[in-house]
Design an enzyme around this catalytic site. Structure first.
Site, PDB file in Angstrom:
ATOM      1  N   GLY A 178      43.848  25.193  40.810  1.00 36.61           N
ATOM      2  CA  GLY A 178      42.998  26.373  41.019  1.00 36.61           C
ATOM      3  C   GLY A 178      42.462  26.950  39.714  1.00 36.61           C
ATOM      4  O   GLY A 178      41.262  27.190  39.569  1.00 36.61           O
ATOM      5  N   ARG A 179      43.355  27.155  38.740  1.00 41.53           N
ATOM      6  CA  ARG A 179      42.916  27.808  37.499  1.00 41.53           C
ATOM      7  C   ARG A 179      42.153  26.859  36.583  1.00 41.53           C
ATOM      8  O   ARG A 179      41.715  27.252  35.511  1.00 41.53           O
ATOM      9  CB  ARG A 179      44.114  28.434  36.779  1.00 41.53           C
ATOM     10  CG  ARG A 179      45.246  27.475  36.498  1.00 41.53           C
ATOM     11  CD  ARG A 179      46.512  28.236  36.096  1.00 41.53           C
ATOM     12  NE  ARG A 179      47.671  27.359  35.993  1.00 41.53           N
ATOM     13  CZ  ARG A 179      48.432  26.989  37.014  1.00 41.53           C
ATOM     14  NH1 ARG A 179      48.119  27.377  38.245  1.00 41.53           N
ATOM     15  NH2 ARG A 179      49.474  26.214  36.837  1.00 41.53           N
TER      16      ARG A 179
ATOM     17  N   LYS B 223      40.421  26.827  47.814  1.00 40.95           N
ATOM     18  CA  LYS B 223      40.904  25.446  47.839  1.00 40.95           C
ATOM     19  C   LYS B 223      41.643  25.171  49.152  1.00 40.95           C
ATOM     20  O   LYS B 223      41.377  24.205  49.845  1.00 40.95           O
ATOM     21  CB  LYS B 223      41.835  25.237  46.643  1.00 40.95           C
ATOM     22  CG  LYS B 223      42.405  23.853  46.511  1.00 40.95           C
ATOM     23  CD  LYS B 223      43.148  23.730  45.184  1.00 40.95           C
ATOM     24  CE  LYS B 223      44.012  22.489  45.144  1.00 40.95           C
ATOM     25  NZ  LYS B 223      44.751  22.353  43.885  1.00 40.95           N
TER      26      LYS B 223
ATOM     27  N   HIS C 286      39.507  50.870  18.921  1.00 38.70           N
ATOM     28  CA  HIS C 286      39.591  52.321  19.119  1.00 38.70           C
ATOM     29  C   HIS C 286      40.642  52.673  20.155  1.00 38.70           C
ATOM     30  O   HIS C 286      40.641  53.779  20.702  1.00 38.70           O
ATOM     31  CB  HIS C 286      38.213  52.855  19.526  1.00 38.70           C
ATOM     32  CG  HIS C 286      37.213  52.670  18.419  1.00 38.70           C
ATOM     33  ND1 HIS C 286      36.946  53.651  17.494  1.00 38.70           N
ATOM     34  CD2 HIS C 286      36.478  51.586  18.055  1.00 38.70           C
ATOM     35  CE1 HIS C 286      36.065  53.198  16.621  1.00 38.70           C
ATOM     36  NE2 HIS C 286      35.767  51.941  16.933  1.00 38.70           N
TER      37      HIS C 286
ATOM     38  N   GLU D  51      49.995  31.523  34.157  1.00 37.09           N
ATOM     39  CA  GLU D  51      50.357  30.822  35.386  1.00 37.09           C
ATOM     40  C   GLU D  51      50.768  29.384  35.058  1.00 37.09           C
ATOM     41  O   GLU D  51      51.492  28.752  35.810  1.00 37.09           O
ATOM     42  CB  GLU D  51      49.180  30.842  36.371  1.00 37.09           C
ATOM     43  CG  GLU D  51      49.621  30.712  37.812  1.00 37.09           C
ATOM     44  CD  GLU D  51      48.542  31.047  38.815  1.00 37.09           C
ATOM     45  OE1 GLU D  51      48.759  31.928  39.650  1.00 37.09           O
ATOM     46  OE2 GLU D  51      47.457  30.421  38.780  1.00 37.09           O
TER      47      GLU D  51
ATOM     48  N   LYS E  12      53.963  36.427  48.223  1.00 36.88           N
ATOM     49  CA  LYS E  12      53.054  36.182  49.355  1.00 36.88           C
ATOM     50  C   LYS E  12      53.837  36.165  50.665  1.00 36.88           C
ATOM     51  O   LYS E  12      53.431  36.741  51.670  1.00 36.88           O
ATOM     52  CB  LYS E  12      52.407  34.791  49.208  1.00 36.88           C
ATOM     53  CG  LYS E  12      51.279  34.685  48.231  1.00 36.88           C
ATOM     54  CD  LYS E  12      50.624  33.318  48.415  1.00 36.88           C
ATOM     55  CE  LYS E  12      49.934  32.837  47.190  1.00 36.88           C
ATOM     56  NZ  LYS E  12      49.507  31.445  47.262  1.00 36.88           N
TER      57      LYS E  12
ATOM     58  N   GLU F 245      43.839  37.035  51.238  1.00 33.42           N
ATOM     59  CA  GLU F 245      42.833  37.957  50.704  1.00 33.42           C
ATOM     60  C   GLU F 245      41.416  37.421  50.939  1.00 33.42           C
ATOM     61  O   GLU F 245      40.520  38.145  51.375  1.00 33.42           O
ATOM     62  CB  GLU F 245      43.037  38.164  49.183  1.00 33.42           C
ATOM     63  CG  GLU F 245      44.341  38.832  48.789  1.00 33.42           C
ATOM     64  CD  GLU F 245      45.496  37.849  48.616  1.00 33.42           C
ATOM     65  OE1 GLU F 245      45.445  36.735  49.182  1.00 33.42           O
ATOM     66  OE2 GLU F 245      46.470  38.216  47.919  1.00 33.42           O
TER      67      GLU F 245
HETATM   68  C1  G6Q Z   1      45.571  28.816  40.413  1.00 33.41           C
HETATM   69  C2  G6Q Z   1      46.302  29.284  41.564  1.00 33.41           C
HETATM   70  C3  G6Q Z   1      45.693  30.461  42.291  1.00 33.41           C
HETATM   71  C4  G6Q Z   1      44.649  30.078  43.311  1.00 33.41           C
HETATM   72  C5  G6Q Z   1      44.424  31.278  44.226  1.00 33.41           C
HETATM   73  C6  G6Q Z   1      43.381  31.008  45.271  1.00 33.41           C
HETATM   74  O1  G6Q Z   1      45.866  27.874  39.758  1.00 33.41           O
HETATM   75  O2  G6Q Z   1      46.562  28.223  42.388  1.00 33.41           O
HETATM   76  O3  G6Q Z   1      45.154  31.422  41.433  1.00 33.41           O
HETATM   77  O4  G6Q Z   1      43.468  29.678  42.696  1.00 33.41           O
HETATM   78  O5  G6Q Z   1      45.643  31.613  44.827  1.00 33.41           O
HETATM   79  O6  G6Q Z   1      43.751  29.926  46.074  1.00 33.41           O
HETATM   80  P1  G6Q Z   1      42.723  29.280  47.054  1.00 33.41           P
HETATM   81  O7  G6Q Z   1      41.609  28.707  46.266  1.00 33.41           O
HETATM   82  O8  G6Q Z   1      43.476  28.223  47.804  1.00 33.41           O
HETATM   83  O9  G6Q Z   1      42.242  30.375  47.959  1.00 33.41           O
END
Ligand code: G6Q
Length: 554
Positions: free
Chosen positions: A272-273, A211, A389, A358, A517, A217
């Protein structure tokens, strides 16, 4: 807006009534509740589309849910629900609307953000995703050297990874027969290495899903992928044939070298989620095709419609949310289990860990006040049958009450029907055992039935008793399909939303991920220093210095 009279959760008028109700029924055994009411299943179950929710194995009486619904009304749930759907900026700390529901709006109703109908833009991006995906799926899209794409790698993390990966896995029977999809999230070089070492750069397509397009990463993995490609095809022009991006950040995508014609856009009102329904779902469309992606959206839309319009008392996400609150805030249970009995749903617990924790793992309310009540529980789980199990011992006989959802498919995609019968019977038996338990007389009778003259029975009998009274929901899915999966995921999204409203939280920000971060950047910088560092606490200094020395000596 705030809940009525701006009261914290524990001061909502019905909270006290629920507290009293809890004191009255906390020791009631569900076994008894079932024995006195043959209609308990009928009363406490409901169906929506192809999902059946049985919530009769919960520690509730006919008074409990009406009180919980009253609590939800105290918290103005219906108004908040409307505000979300109509695009109000309910994510107050980021001043953003929350409109993942618009992404799957299959009706002809407009949705407005800042006075502008966003539906035409959403549809344009879906069309672009689908047109591109069809080219990849049919082989029309060629790599730089003219070869057909065989492997697609989604590079993303968190919300840009967990949703698409889980959905792709869940929809395995719908996969394209020749294309293989892969998901790289971990910045540990081993993750991407393990995948690309088996692949041919000439036939590999990367989707960089981010996003912000600033995530360390993801960008780091994308650079590894870029170098790998350019090593095999030393021409920068190859990038536009092997890389596409999903992002809200056009400038950063361009700076990476990706042709912005191959960028799939989404918007700041998609968290994001909550983004698998947006262009972040590009890997899903490539993997299972446009029709199936549309069915996924439709299933979610149908659940949105149900959530938006059904009265609270007959509203599946609301009921699940309220039961969760019942255990979290009155029984003070700390965690919540998610146990899928469908192998294709094995990544669902991990996906829901993020979606829920989150969103509602917060200790200040939406007005910035420290809360004095428990908010989101710890969500955990794994494939139920494997869990039996492993950790189910603790569910049955441990000291902690762990409410759980058993998510079970009825019709299988596999050819092995008897295997499926075994799995189904285990799922249902577990919910029965967790509810009923086995008292000392029954235990003794069971021992006698298998061994007429048992020796040393007194020594072990107490170890063999099950108290029961452990609550579960059972969600039966008629058959796992794009449409039922869409409905199931939207069900959980709305459950999380409802709980956030009642706890007076902003479920749509995630400030808690920022500090780590920020510090990681500092530590990375420290690692590259020519000398040992001393700017942190003793533990952090020692660990960083030990690491520096180890890698420098290696
Ligand atoms: C979700 C968070 C988080 C996000 C990641 C990746 O709600 O915001 O999990 O999706 O940190 O972020 P980017 O899509 O910006 O790389």
């Amino acid at each position: 807006m705030n809940n009525k009279k701006n009261l914290p959760f524990t001061q909502l008028p019905t909270y006290q009534k629920l507290q009293e109700h809890y004191e009255k029924i906390k020791n009631l055994h569900m076994r008894r509740l079932f024995s006195v009411d043959p209609f308990r299943f009928k009363k406490f179950s409901m169906e929506h589309q192809d999902l059946l929710l049985d919530y009769s194995k919960n520690r509730i009486t006919s008074e409990t849910l009406p009180l919980l619904c009253e609590l939800a009304r105290d918290a103005n749930l219906e108004e908040w629900r409307e505000r979300m759907f109509r695009g109000d900026k309910i994510n107050n700390t980021e001043n953003r609307a929350v409109l993942h529901t618009a992404l799957r709006n299959c009706s002809d109703q407009p949705v407005f953000v800042d006075g502008k109908d966003i539906m035409p833009e959403i549809r344009a991006v879906i069309d672009k995703m689908q047109a591109f995906s069809e080219k990849v799926r049919t082989g029309e899209w060629k790599g730089f050297t003219g070869k057909t794409v065989t492997d697609v790698i989604n590079i993303g993390i968190g919300g840009s990874d967990l949703g698409p990966k889980m959905v792709y896995q869940a929809l395995r029977p719908y996969h394209h027969k020749k294309l293989r999809l892969h998901f790289v999230s971990n910045v540990d070089g081993a993750h991407i290495e393990e995948i690309i070492e088996r692949l041919n750069p000439e036939t590999t397509l990367f989707i960089v899903s981010s996003k912000t397009f600033t995530t360390q990463e993801t960008l780091s993995n994308a650079h590894v992928a870029r170098d790998w490609l350019l090593q095999a095809i030393p021409d920068e022009k190859a990038i536009c044939k092997h890389f596409v991006a999903v992002s809200t950040n056009q400038a950063a995508v361009k700076a990476f070298g990706i042709d912005t014609d191959n960028m799939f856009e989404f918007w700041d009102w998609v968290g994001g989620r909550y983004s698998l329904w947006s262009a972040i779902g590009l890997s899903i469309v490539i993997g299972v095709g446009s029709d199936n992606f549309n069915k996924l959206l439709l299933g979610a839309h149908e659940m949105d419609d149900h959530f938006q319009n059904a009265p609270l008392e007959e509203n599946m996400p609301v009921i699940m949310a309220l039961l969760g609150i019942w255990y979290n805030n009155f029984f003070k249970s700390e965690s919540y289990g998610i146990f899928p009995y469908d192998d294709y749903l094995r990544s669902l617990p991990m996906y829901l860990e993020q979606a829920d924790m989150e969103s509602n793992g917060k200790s200040v309310d939406r007005d910035g006040r420290k809360v004095d009540y428990p908010t989101g529980p710890i969500i955990w789980g794994t494939s139920g049958i494997n869990g039996q199990h492993a950790f189910y011992q603790s569910l049955h006989q441990g000291t902690k009450m762990i409410p759980a959802d058993f998510i079970v498919s009825m019709l299988t995609h596999s050819h092995y029907q008897e295997q499926h019968n075994i799995m189904f019977s285990n799922a249902i038996a577990q919910t029965e055992a967790l509810m009923r338990g086995r008292n000392i007389d029954e235990t003794y009778a069971d021992i006698l039935a298998s061994d007429k003259k048992p020796s040393g029975v007194e020594k072990r009998i107490h170890h063999m008793v099950f108290e029961g009274n452990n609550p579960t929901n059972t969600i039966l899915i008629k058959k796992l399909s794009p449409r039922t999966l869409g409905g199931l995921l939207a069900l959980y999204e709305h459950k999380i939303f409802v709980q956030g409203v009642i706890w007076n939280l902003n479920s749509f920000d995630q400030w808690g991920v920022e500090l780590g971060k920020q510090l990681a950047k500092q530590v990375l910088n420290d690692i590259h220093q020519p000398h040992n560092i001393n700017s942190h606490d003793a533990s952090t200094n020692a660990l960083v210095n030990y690491y520096r020395e180890t890698i420098n000596e290696a």
